[in-house]
Motif scaffolding. Structure first.
Motif, PDB file in Angstrom:
ATOM      1  N   MET A  19       0.819  -1.202   0.000  1.00 53.34           N
ATOM      2  CA  MET A  19       0.000   0.000   0.000  1.00 53.34           C
ATOM      3  C   MET A  19       0.860   1.261   0.000  1.00 53.34           C
ATOM      4  SD  MET A  19      -2.847  -1.232   2.805  1.00 53.34           S
ATOM      5  CE  MET A  19      -3.922   0.206   2.678  1.00 53.34           C
ATOM      6  N   LEU A  20       2.139   1.123   0.334  1.00 49.20           N
ATOM      7  CA  LEU A  20       3.041   2.270   0.416  1.00 49.20           C
ATOM      8  C   LEU A  20       3.738   2.574  -0.901  1.00 49.20           C
ATOM      9  CD1 LEU A  20       4.701   1.573   3.890  1.00 49.20           C
ATOM     10  CD2 LEU A  20       2.572   2.781   3.363  1.00 49.20           C
ATOM     11  N   SER A  21       3.636   1.657  -1.861  1.00 45.00           N
ATOM     12  CA  SER A  21       4.317   1.818  -3.139  1.00 45.00           C
ATOM     13  C   SER A  21       3.354   2.348  -4.191  1.00 45.00           C
ATOM     14  CB  SER A  21       4.892   0.476  -3.603  1.00 45.00           C
ATOM     15  OG  SER A  21       5.284   0.539  -4.953  1.00 45.00           O
ATOM     16  N   ARG A  22       3.637   3.512  -4.747  1.00 41.07           N
ATOM     17  CA  ARG A  22       2.756   4.081  -5.765  1.00 41.07           C
ATOM     18  C   ARG A  22       2.670   3.180  -6.985  1.00 41.07           C
ATOM     19  NH1 ARG A  22       0.316   9.019  -7.114  1.00 41.07           N
ATOM     20  NH2 ARG A  22      -0.909   8.581  -8.980  1.00 41.07           N
ATOM     21  N   SER A  23       3.799   2.579  -7.378  1.00 43.97           N
ATOM     22  CA  SER A  23       3.766   1.700  -8.552  1.00 43.97           C
ATOM     23  C   SER A  23       2.944   0.452  -8.278  1.00 43.97           C
ATOM     24  CB  SER A  23       5.184   1.323  -8.983  1.00 43.97           C
ATOM     25  OG  SER A  23       5.862   0.618  -7.963  1.00 43.97           O
ATOM     26  N   ASP A  24       3.019  -0.072  -7.061  1.00 42.74           N
ATOM     27  CA  ASP A  24       2.206  -1.248  -6.714  1.00 42.74           C
ATOM     28  C   ASP A  24       0.724  -0.890  -6.697  1.00 42.74           C
ATOM     29  OD1 ASP A  24       4.495  -2.718  -6.475  1.00 42.74           O
ATOM     30  OD2 ASP A  24       4.436  -2.908  -4.290  1.00 42.74           O
ATOM     31  N   VAL A  25       0.377   0.272  -6.172  1.00 46.86           N
ATOM     32  CA  VAL A  25      -1.026   0.692  -6.136  1.00 46.86           C
ATOM     33  C   VAL A  25      -1.533   0.963  -7.550  1.00 46.86           C
ATOM     34  CG1 VAL A  25      -2.627   2.476  -5.326  1.00 46.86           C
ATOM     35  CG2 VAL A  25      -0.870   1.574  -3.784  1.00 46.86           C
ATOM     36  N   ASP A  26      -0.699   1.573  -8.392  1.00 43.99           N
ATOM     37  CA  ASP A  26      -1.086   1.781  -9.790  1.00 43.99           C
ATOM     38  C   ASP A  26      -1.355   0.447 -10.476  1.00 43.99           C
ATOM     39  OD1 ASP A  26      -0.861   4.513  -9.551  1.00 43.99           O
ATOM     40  OD2 ASP A  26       1.117   4.638 -10.473  1.00 43.99           O
ATOM     41  N   THR A  86       7.281   7.915  11.621  1.00 40.20           N
ATOM     42  CA  THR A  86       7.201   7.863  10.160  1.00 40.20           C
ATOM     43  C   THR A  86       6.631   6.529   9.696  1.00 40.20           C
ATOM     44  OG1 THR A  86       9.076   9.374   9.924  1.00 40.20           O
ATOM     45  CG2 THR A  86       8.519   8.004   8.021  1.00 40.20           C
ATOM     46  N   GLU A  87       7.104   5.450  10.300  1.00 32.95           N
ATOM     47  CA  GLU A  87       6.592   4.121   9.928  1.00 32.95           C
ATOM     48  C   GLU A  87       5.105   4.001  10.226  1.00 32.95           C
ATOM     49  OE1 GLU A  87       7.147  -0.578  11.170  1.00 32.95           O
ATOM     50  OE2 GLU A  87       8.744   0.850  11.661  1.00 32.95           O
ATOM     51  N   ALA A  88       4.692   4.502  11.388  1.00 31.35           N
ATOM     52  CA  ALA A  88       3.280   4.432  11.758  1.00 31.35           C
ATOM     53  C   ALA A  88       2.421   5.282  10.824  1.00 31.35           C
ATOM     54  CB  ALA A  88       3.092   4.881  13.204  1.00 31.35           C
ATOM     55  N   TYR A  89       2.893   6.468  10.489  1.00 35.11           N
ATOM     56  CA  TYR A  89       2.166   7.333   9.548  1.00 35.11           C
ATOM     57  C   TYR A  89       1.972   6.638   8.205  1.00 35.11           C
ATOM     58  CZ  TYR A  89       1.934  10.673   5.696  1.00 35.11           C
ATOM     59  OH  TYR A  89       1.618  11.293   4.521  1.00 35.11           O
ATOM     60  N   GLN A  90       3.034   6.056   7.699  1.00 36.81           N
ATOM     61  CA  GLN A  90       2.942   5.422   6.390  1.00 36.81           C
ATOM     62  C   GLN A  90       2.038   4.196   6.418  1.00 36.81           C
ATOM     63  OE1 GLN A  90       7.123   4.772   5.526  1.00 36.81           O
ATOM     64  NE2 GLN A  90       7.252   6.679   4.362  1.00 36.81           N
ATOM     65  N   SER A  91       2.195   3.338   7.417  1.00 33.56           N
ATOM     66  CA  SER A  91       1.426   2.091   7.439  1.00 33.56           C
ATOM     67  C   SER A  91      -0.027   2.306   7.834  1.00 33.56           C
ATOM     68  CB  SER A  91       2.085   1.081   8.391  1.00 33.56           C
ATOM     69  OG  SER A  91       2.073   1.568   9.728  1.00 33.56           O
ATOM     70  N   GLN A  92      -0.297   3.230   8.752  1.00 35.98           N
ATOM     71  CA  GLN A  92      -1.657   3.412   9.236  1.00 35.98           C
ATOM     72  C   GLN A  92      -2.477   4.398   8.409  1.00 35.98           C
ATOM     73  OE1 GLN A  92      -2.510   1.485  12.378  1.00 35.98           O
ATOM     74  NE2 GLN A  92      -0.746   0.655  11.295  1.00 35.98           N
ATOM     75  N   LEU A  93      -1.834   5.477   7.937  1.00 34.66           N
ATOM     76  CA  LEU A  93      -2.594   6.545   7.274  1.00 34.66           C
ATOM     77  C   LEU A  93      -2.285   6.671   5.789  1.00 34.66           C
ATOM     78  CD1 LEU A  93      -4.499   8.974   7.309  1.00 34.66           C
ATOM     79  CD2 LEU A  93      -2.611  10.366   8.213  1.00 34.66           C
ATOM     80  N   TRP A  94      -1.026   6.881   5.434  1.00 33.97           N
ATOM     81  CA  TRP A  94      -0.713   7.184   4.049  1.00 33.97           C
ATOM     82  C   TRP A  94      -1.060   6.036   3.105  1.00 33.97           C
ATOM     83  CZ3 TRP A  94      -0.855  10.507   0.617  1.00 33.97           C
ATOM     84  CH2 TRP A  94      -0.247  10.315  -0.637  1.00 33.97           C
ATOM     85  N   GLY A  95      -0.772   4.795   3.499  1.00 33.74           N
ATOM     86  CA  GLY A  95      -1.107   3.666   2.638  1.00 33.74           C
ATOM     87  C   GLY A  95      -2.593   3.615   2.331  1.00 33.74           C
ATOM     88  N   THR A  96      -3.408   3.864   3.345  1.00 31.08           N
ATOM     89  CA  THR A  96      -4.864   3.875   3.152  1.00 31.08           C
ATOM     90  C   THR A  96      -5.277   4.979   2.179  1.00 31.08           C
ATOM     91  OG1 THR A  96      -5.265   2.969   5.361  1.00 31.08           O
ATOM     92  CG2 THR A  96      -7.076   4.175   4.329  1.00 31.08           C
TER      93      THR A  96
END
Length: 258
Positions: free
Chosen positions: A66-73, A113-123
């Motif tokens: 969920m954190l990778s733009r290419s994977d989400v694309d 930073t890890e929590a922000y990315q995994s909990q919020l930004w990925g979503t």
């Protein structure tokens, strides 16, 4: 009750095990086709095969983060190619960094930073890419799995609470913007739910288990089926007039009126 979603397509993120896997099974039991998204390709493929064998629906394993733009694309492309889009999106995420600590001890930028990315930004990254598909289709259900801690912060859970509260706010804004397109957006906020990694003596001592059960008026832990039932209902036709809500699944642990 017929939930009216047979033949729909659902995406479940972080679905290679635990809660995500169980949500996928619950939706498949209602005749929903599944796209499973997680980083573990082998586990994901095994669960896809398991779902197809048990429920007779299509289940597609799509490896990615969920954190990778290419994977989400790639996820969005596969959903469009394989299913002509998605109807239901269940946003489940991994846990924040361990071990959990008191808020005053959370001083490491890397953990925040890890929590922000995994909990919020990925979503946000997944939802923002999927929503235009749903708007084109004129119907959709978006459901984020958060935590009861967003309503009543629990000790040592600040890394989770801060960013899952952010998810709650984002989903409320989104609900206000896409409702006229036939899309509902809600959160499910669980607590005290038995999960595979909590089962058995390795998770809690008898004293710890007894203490947790006292946190709810029901005097017990919740089951996975009780959680997945709420998620599945929010995905249903009957839940079409519920949007912008956070539904607690905590056995009454949060004692506030609202």
């Amino acid at each position: 009750m017929d939930l009216g979603i047979r033949g729909k397509t659902a995406l479940v993120t972080a679905s290679s095990g635990g809660m995500g896997r169980n949500i996928a099974h619950a939706l498949a039991a209602e005749g929903v086709n599944l796209a499973l998204f997680a980083r573990s390709a082998d586990k994901l493929q095994a669960i896809a095969q398991e779902i197809e064998a048990q429920h007779g629906v299509r289940a597609l394993a799509i490896r990615g983060s969920m954190l990778s733009r290419s994977d989400v694309d790639n996820l969005v492309r596969r959903l469009q190619t394989e299913f002509s889009g998605v109807d239901i999106a269940v946003l489940n995420t991994g846990r924040p960094p361990n071990p959990i600590r008191a808020t005053v001890e959370e001083t490491e930028e890397e953990r925040w930073t890890e929590a922000y990315q995994s909990q919020l930004w990925g979503t946000i990254q997944v939802v923002s890419q999927l929503t235009p598909q749903m708007m084109t289709r004129g119907w959709g259900r978006i459901i984020a799995v958060t935590s009861a801690s967003v309503k009543a912060p629990m000790p040592h859970h600040s890394l989770s609470t801060v960013f899952r509260a952010g998810v709650t706010a984002y989903m409320k804004h989104l609900a206000n913007e896409v409702g006229t397109k036939g899309i509902t957006v809600n959160c499910v906020a669980p607590a005290l739910i038995e999960t595979p990694h909590r089962a058995g003596s390795a998770a809690y001592t008898p004293e710890q288990a007894a203490a947790r059960k006292k946190l709810t008026p029901l005097g017990r832990m919740g089951t996975q089926q009780e959680l997945t039932g709420v998620v599945t209902f929010l995905a249903s036709m009957q839940a079409g007039f519920i949007t912008g809500a956070t539904v607690p699944v905590d056995g009454g642990m949060v004692s506030s009126l609202f």
